[in-house]
Design an enzyme around this catalytic site. Structure first.
Site, mmCIF file in Angstrom:
data_model
loop_
_atom_site.group_PDB
_atom_site.id
_atom_site.type_symbol
_atom_site.label_atom_id
_atom_site.label_comp_id
_atom_site.label_asym_id
_atom_site.label_seq_id
_atom_site.Cartn_x
_atom_site.Cartn_y
_atom_site.Cartn_z
ATOM 1 N N ARG A 1 -27.946 84.550 15.156
ATOM 2 C CA ARG A 1 -27.555 84.845 16.673
ATOM 3 C C ARG A 1 -26.178 85.377 16.894
ATOM 4 O O ARG A 1 -25.718 85.976 17.820
ATOM 5 C CB ARG A 1 -27.698 83.388 17.480
ATOM 6 C CG ARG A 1 -29.290 83.387 17.906
ATOM 7 C CD ARG A 1 -29.309 82.231 18.578
ATOM 8 N NE ARG A 1 -29.077 81.006 17.630
ATOM 9 C CZ ARG A 1 -29.548 79.703 17.933
ATOM 10 N NH1 ARG A 1 -30.223 79.444 19.016
ATOM 11 N NH2 ARG A 1 -29.440 78.805 16.857
ATOM 12 N N LYS B 1 -40.039 74.352 3.158
ATOM 13 C CA LYS B 1 -40.712 72.804 3.643
ATOM 14 C C LYS B 1 -39.749 72.225 4.912
ATOM 15 O O LYS B 1 -38.826 72.900 4.952
ATOM 16 C CB LYS B 1 -40.665 71.950 2.482
ATOM 17 C CG LYS B 1 -39.364 71.178 2.343
ATOM 18 C CD LYS B 1 -39.462 70.136 1.284
ATOM 19 C CE LYS B 1 -38.108 69.356 1.072
ATOM 20 N NZ LYS B 1 -37.912 68.208 1.780
ATOM 21 N N LYS C 1 -37.276 73.798 -11.016
ATOM 22 C CA LYS C 1 -36.513 73.268 -11.953
ATOM 23 C C LYS C 1 -36.991 73.281 -13.456
ATOM 24 O O LYS C 1 -38.110 73.240 -13.387
ATOM 25 C CB LYS C 1 -36.351 71.703 -11.575
ATOM 26 C CG LYS C 1 -35.562 71.605 -10.223
ATOM 27 C CD LYS C 1 -35.261 70.009 -9.758
ATOM 28 C CE LYS C 1 -34.731 69.824 -8.721
ATOM 29 N NZ LYS C 1 -33.384 70.266 -8.608
ATOM 30 N N HIS D 1 -42.509 67.002 -2.923
ATOM 31 C CA HIS D 1 -41.951 66.982 -4.632
ATOM 32 C C HIS D 1 -42.716 65.865 -5.253
ATOM 33 O O HIS D 1 -43.193 66.481 -6.446
ATOM 34 C CB HIS D 1 -40.276 66.466 -4.356
ATOM 35 C CG HIS D 1 -39.637 67.405 -3.704
ATOM 36 N ND1 HIS D 1 -39.672 68.868 -3.434
ATOM 37 C CD2 HIS D 1 -38.447 67.088 -2.817
ATOM 38 C CE1 HIS D 1 -38.722 69.071 -2.738
ATOM 39 N NE2 HIS D 1 -38.026 68.248 -2.231
ATOM 40 N N LYS E 1 -33.466 56.487 -0.337
ATOM 41 C CA LYS E 1 -32.317 57.027 -0.277
ATOM 42 C C LYS E 1 -31.308 55.768 -0.075
ATOM 43 O O LYS E 1 -31.653 54.619 -0.011
ATOM 44 C CB LYS E 1 -31.775 57.375 1.250
ATOM 45 C CG LYS E 1 -32.624 58.955 1.455
ATOM 46 C CD LYS E 1 -31.897 59.614 2.593
ATOM 47 C CE LYS E 1 -32.629 61.117 2.644
ATOM 48 N NZ LYS E 1 -31.987 61.888 1.776
HETATM 49 N N1 LIG Z 1 -30.291 72.472 4.110
HETATM 50 C C1 LIG Z 1 -31.419 72.270 3.076
HETATM 51 O O1 LIG Z 1 -30.967 71.851 1.896
HETATM 52 C C2 LIG Z 1 -32.706 72.399 3.084
HETATM 53 C C3 LIG Z 1 -33.580 71.691 2.061
HETATM 54 C C4 LIG Z 1 -35.135 72.128 2.228
HETATM 55 C C5 LIG Z 1 -35.441 72.547 3.193
HETATM 56 N N2 LIG Z 1 -34.585 73.333 4.333
HETATM 57 C C6 LIG Z 1 -35.643 74.041 5.084
HETATM 58 O O2 LIG Z 1 -34.891 75.261 5.359
HETATM 59 C C7 LIG Z 1 -34.884 75.800 6.839
HETATM 60 C C8 LIG Z 1 -33.496 75.912 6.971
HETATM 61 O O3 LIG Z 1 -32.707 74.862 6.899
HETATM 62 P P1 LIG Z 1 -31.011 74.895 7.333
HETATM 63 O O4 LIG Z 1 -30.457 73.621 7.114
HETATM 64 O O5 LIG Z 1 -30.119 76.068 6.704
HETATM 65 O O6 LIG Z 1 -30.839 75.011 8.840
HETATM 66 P P2 LIG Z 1 -29.720 75.060 9.649
HETATM 67 O O7 LIG Z 1 -28.382 74.923 9.155
HETATM 68 O O8 LIG Z 1 -29.831 74.517 11.179
HETATM 69 O O9 LIG Z 1 -29.931 76.651 10.070
HETATM 70 C C9 LIG Z 1 -30.650 77.353 11.224
HETATM 71 C C10 LIG Z 1 -30.457 79.030 10.884
HETATM 72 O O10 LIG Z 1 -31.332 79.386 11.835
HETATM 73 C C11 LIG Z 1 -30.582 80.145 12.644
HETATM 74 N N3 LIG Z 1 -31.307 79.845 14.170
HETATM 75 C C12 LIG Z 1 -31.861 78.952 14.851
HETATM 76 N N4 LIG Z 1 -32.442 79.344 16.087
HETATM 77 C C13 LIG Z 1 -32.432 80.502 16.186
HETATM 78 C C14 LIG Z 1 -32.677 81.493 17.009
HETATM 79 N N5 LIG Z 1 -33.430 81.110 18.058
HETATM 80 N N6 LIG Z 1 -32.653 82.788 16.911
HETATM 81 C C15 LIG Z 1 -31.978 83.291 15.750
HETATM 82 N N7 LIG Z 1 -31.354 82.336 14.683
HETATM 83 C C16 LIG Z 1 -31.787 80.865 14.775
HETATM 84 C C17 LIG Z 1 -29.309 79.451 12.718
HETATM 85 O O11 LIG Z 1 -28.366 80.645 13.359
HETATM 86 P P3 LIG Z 1 -27.208 80.656 14.172
HETATM 87 O O12 LIG Z 1 -26.183 80.835 13.539
HETATM 88 O O13 LIG Z 1 -27.297 81.813 15.222
HETATM 89 O O14 LIG Z 1 -27.128 79.238 14.987
HETATM 90 C C18 LIG Z 1 -29.073 79.303 11.306
HETATM 91 O O15 LIG Z 1 -28.560 80.494 10.580
HETATM 92 C C19 LIG Z 1 -35.300 74.574 7.539
HETATM 93 O O16 LIG Z 1 -36.890 75.031 7.657
HETATM 94 C C20 LIG Z 1 -35.516 73.442 6.752
HETATM 95 O O17 LIG Z 1 -36.203 72.349 7.014
HETATM 96 C C21 LIG Z 1 -33.328 72.962 4.153
#
Ligand SMILES: NC(=O)c1ccc[n+]([C@@H]2O[C@H](COP(=O)([O-])OP(=O)(O)OC[C@H]3O[C@@H](n4cnc5c(N)ncnc54)[C@H](OP(=O)(O)O)[C@@H]3O)[C@@H](O)[C@H]2O)c1
Length: 505
Positions: free
Chosen positions: A61, A168, A202, A260, A358
């Protein structure tokens, strides 16, 4: 021998480089994209594994252009990449990054994205091929998928491929995962959907298959005749960090047991695939997941816990209910342990103990096969007091490797037998470091190799195991355990009642 025409004739040792293509990441400014995806793209480029005609498109965004996006990418890569920084690799990659600004409900932004992909065919020769990575909140999946359908971006027209990568959680229970699968399948064909379970990327997890099926040593004893029980552990020393809003409605069972740990169980228990291909491996894993049985008495064999204030590595650690964003009376579990069965000829009667938690004493993921004790020991009891069951332990992380634990004579003039360990450590045997899981999996997506990605039927079979646990636990309080301890007492009691105990890795 007559060559098998079904086998791939290419030399598998040659590096596999994908066809010209684009990678589109929705949610490029998010945590996952910065810590894992952007570094993985760079690492692939650094290893010469990206096609010359490649483009990376980010969608989010904030009001950015290509330059701001390139800055974010550069910072993320410098901070998190596995391979060394090389300016010339970055310069080449920087020339192929583009940013599309917009919200997911914004039709104009998606029209622009479709247009940008079209233009890249001319400017970067991507051949119309594109993989779309949904690195976004799961609640946004339907909106984004519908936008892709509306703009025709998901269509595999002649001569080009379009794929989607889903992170996931794949739903929150069986019903919602079916809904999600139906939605994804209505937009992309099943072969073009890649569900990421990064554990499968992995190296050690893949080595489990090498260990079992490339050797003659282990397979003859890999069954209920010799194995007493299997323990699969995923222990984390960290708490929930800043993820309270996600974790409060998820808990340990939905977060990691469903994906996992059940995937590790499937790889441990599956039969030998006819060949090492996506179709055959996924078929064998699915059979295991369908054969998983829950214990009759969930009260004693399905334990959940929640950490209380305690000490970890000399530091005071908060209790879960004191974490920012967590309710004072939260009943979300931060620990889950369950005794499962696998109803096949190979495993009937062998308990599979799974646990994840955890704020446990250390970070470790491992699969341990605990063997039956020798039927007869011709030594005096006092000679074997320190002798346990033989164990084969596959360490998934950290210190990736395999350990064999067996009895050995203690040097000296008397016969005394004690457990010793024989270790294989990846870091010692191979000079090349293992690729990051996301590096491997992203490459596989671009190559169209789905071997390491669970099929939707596997996801649904896993939820069919988790749903009854969640129903049983609903409304009850988790058992407390102190941060820095190996989980609640009830989990120890579960094994003690059967004359066993958890490993203390
Ligand atoms: N983080 C991890 O290590 C991890 C591990 C396993 C799985 N996941 C999965 O991976 C996915 C992403 O995780 P994350 O931790 O990266 O999430 P996050 O940090 O909350 O990032 C979400 C992203 O989506 C964008 N976004 C959200 N709503 C939007 C909208 N209405 N329009 C356009 N862009 C929008 C945000 O962009 P803006 O900059 O515009 O807000 C941001 O780039 C999720 O499904 C999560 O469950 C994450």
């Amino acid at each position: 021998m007559i060559p098998n025409p079904l086998r791939d004739p290419r030399d598998r040792r040659l590096p596999r480089v994908p066809e010209p293509c684009a990678l589109v990441v929705f949610g490029i400014t998010g945590d996952l994209a910065r810590k894992k995806l952007l570094p993985a793209v760079y690492d692939l480029a650094n290893r010469g594994l990206l096609p010359t005609n490649f483009a990376l498109l980010g969608f989010a965004r904030r009001d950015w252009g290509d330059t701001e996006f390139a800055e974010l990418a550069r910072d993320a890569i410098r901070q998190h990449a596995r391979t060394p920084w090389r300016e010339e690799v970055w310069e080449r990659l920087a020339g192929s990054v583009h940013f599309v600004q917009g919200s997911f409900d914004d039709d104009t932004a998606f029209d622009e994205l479709a247009e940008a992909l079209g233009e890249l065919e001319g400017s970067h020769g991507i051949g119309g091929n594109a993989a779309f990575y949904l690195s976004i909140p799961p609640s946004m999946f339907p909106v984004v998928l519908k936008q892709m359908q509306r703009t025709g971006m998901a269509e595999n027209t002649a001569g080009r491929w379009r794929r989607v990568v889903v992170e996931k959680p794949f739903g929150t229970d069986l019903a919602s995962s079916r809904e999600l699968n139906a939605l994804v399948d209505s937009v992309f064909s099943a072969d073009d959907v890649f569900r990421i379970d990064h554990y499968l990327g992995k190296e050690t997890v893949q080595n489990l298959l090498a260990l079992r099926f490339a050797n003659s040593l282990f397979e003859p004893i890999w069954n209920g005749h010799h194995v007493d029980s299997v323990q699969i552990t995923m222990a984390e020393d960290v708490g929930i960090g800043g993820r309270a809003s996600f974790y409060e409605k998820t808990g340990a069972a939905r977060d990691v047991l469903q994906n996992h740990l059940l995937q590790l169980l499937a790889l441990t228990a599956m039969e030998e695939p006819v060949e090492f291909s996506a179709e055959e491996i996924r078929t064998e894993k699915l059979k295991v997941l369908r054969a998983v049985s829950l214990p009759e008495d969930l009260a004693t064999s399905a334990i959940r816990g929640q950490y209380e204030q305690g000490w970890l590595a000399g530091q005071r650690a908060k209790g879960y209910r004191q974490e920012d964003g967590v309710a004072d009376d939260s009943t979300t579990e931060t620990y889950a342990a369950v005794r499962l069965g696998v109803e096949t000829r190979r495993w009937a009667g062998v308990p599979f103990y799974l646990r994840a938690g955890k704020r446990l004493p250390r970070r470790v993921t491992e699969i341990a096969l605990v063997f039956k004790r020798a039927p007869h020991l011709p030594f005096a009891d006092t000679d074997t007091e320190e002798l346990g069951n033989n164990q084969l332990v596959v360490r998934v992380q950290p210190d990736e490797g395999v350990t064999l634990k067996f009895g050995s004579k203690v040097p000296g003039s008397v016969m005394e037998v004690r457990d010793v360990s024989m270790d294989f450590l990846y870091g010692e045997q191979f000079t090349e470091t293992s690729p990051e899981a996301y590096e491997r999996l992203l490459l596989d997506v671009l190559l169209g190799d789905a071997t390491l990605f669970p099929r939707n039927a596997e996801v649904e079979a896993s939820w069919a195991v988790i749903d009854p646990l969640e129903e049983f636990w609903a409304g009850s309080d988790p058992e407390p355990y102190r941060a820095g301890e190996w989980g609640p007492r009830a989990a120890d009691a579960m094994l003690a009642a059967e004359g066993r105990r958890w490993r203390r890795p």
